[in-house]
Enzyme design. Sequence first.
Site, mmCIF file in Angstrom:
data_model
loop_
_atom_site.group_PDB
_atom_site.id
_atom_site.type_symbol
_atom_site.label_atom_id
_atom_site.label_comp_id
_atom_site.label_asym_id
_atom_site.label_seq_id
_atom_site.Cartn_x
_atom_site.Cartn_y
_atom_site.Cartn_z
ATOM 1 N N LYS A 1 -5.210 3.239 -3.167
ATOM 2 C CA LYS A 1 -4.564 2.663 -1.995
ATOM 3 C C LYS A 1 -5.541 2.519 -0.830
ATOM 4 O O LYS A 1 -5.474 1.541 -0.070
ATOM 5 C CB LYS A 1 -3.359 3.510 -1.584
ATOM 6 C CG LYS A 1 -2.208 3.468 -2.586
ATOM 7 C CD LYS A 1 -1.658 2.070 -2.793
ATOM 8 C CE LYS A 1 -0.386 2.057 -3.632
ATOM 9 N NZ LYS A 1 0.151 0.701 -3.846
ATOM 10 N N SER B 1 0.864 -1.178 0.000
ATOM 11 C CA SER B 1 0.000 0.000 0.000
ATOM 12 C C SER B 1 0.902 1.229 0.000
ATOM 13 O O SER B 1 1.849 1.299 -0.775
ATOM 14 C CB SER B 1 -0.944 -0.037 1.209
ATOM 15 O OG SER B 1 -1.801 1.086 1.226
ATOM 16 N N TYR C 1 -4.331 8.181 -6.803
ATOM 17 C CA TYR C 1 -3.435 7.219 -6.161
ATOM 18 C C TYR C 1 -3.957 6.845 -4.779
ATOM 19 O O TYR C 1 -4.024 5.668 -4.420
ATOM 20 C CB TYR C 1 -2.040 7.836 -6.077
ATOM 21 C CG TYR C 1 -0.952 6.912 -5.597
ATOM 22 C CD1 TYR C 1 -0.341 6.016 -6.470
ATOM 23 C CD2 TYR C 1 -0.507 6.949 -4.278
ATOM 24 C CE1 TYR C 1 0.682 5.178 -6.041
ATOM 25 C CE2 TYR C 1 0.505 6.116 -3.837
ATOM 26 C CZ TYR C 1 1.104 5.230 -4.715
ATOM 27 O OH TYR C 1 2.113 4.391 -4.285
#
Length: 290
Positions: free
Chosen positions: A156, A138, A152
């Site tokens: 995650k 992660s 992004y």
Amino acid sequence: MTDKTGKKIWFITGAARGMGVDFAKAALAAGHAVVATGRDTGAVTKVVGKSDDLLVVKLDVTNGADAEAAVRAAVHRFGRIDVLVNNAGNFFAGYFEELTPEQIDRQLRTLLIGPMNVTRAVLPVMRKQRSGHIITISSTAGLVGFAFCSAYAAAKFGVEGWMDSLQQEVGPFGITTTIVNPGFFRTELLEPASVTYAKPSIEDYADRTAEQLKWWQAQSGKQGGDPAKLARALVTIASEAQPPRRFIAGADAIATAEQRVADLQAQIDAHRDLSTSLAFDELEPAGSAR
């Protein structure tokens, strides 16, 4: 599950560059066998090298058929898969309004749907073994959101919820999971082959976009974390009888996580009375006056 020598079979995605290369090399150096995967097998072989304990397999994580074929190749060669490392990644950076829907889709397909594809292909093998360890990379952006990183972080954060839920689903089969939250490590994530910047298109963001681009481009090659040390840390974690559910990797990542915990506690305390007043009122006793 290991053989009598303690050797495990590692299956690593994104092994053509970045952390994936270090993960593969560290596992091999520790005496394990590695299935190193990437979209370009020639590139993987070039950077990882050759070994009797190494199998290089083509894999685009966004392609479910690729994932199934890669897993079949791994089991055909080594008979099992003990450690899966979901590592393949890319980075679409930019303010949300300036990122195109196509760019956001590509970010989610690589960082969230990709690990799901590979894990879905590996799980039948691990269930049959009644053992296995799924490690998914992660980020600190899976703990907190950052400006210029909305796509992004969305991917995650999705990985975090998926992995937390997955542990509860597969734990009864002897399968463990670990979420790894690295801080800033000196990888190729910020190099042109891995990062795509949104095209500036909205004047209101122009000044901040220029500042962000300058900052991010200056970070490439200057990150403080050593990916080789992180790789050795993962080998250590994978050897533990009870691997951690989460590994915060790097002093900067620990600081971010601690600040997140403090912020959450402050937000809980700020409205505790209001938050705890939201249940249905108890019904009045039967026969009471109205």
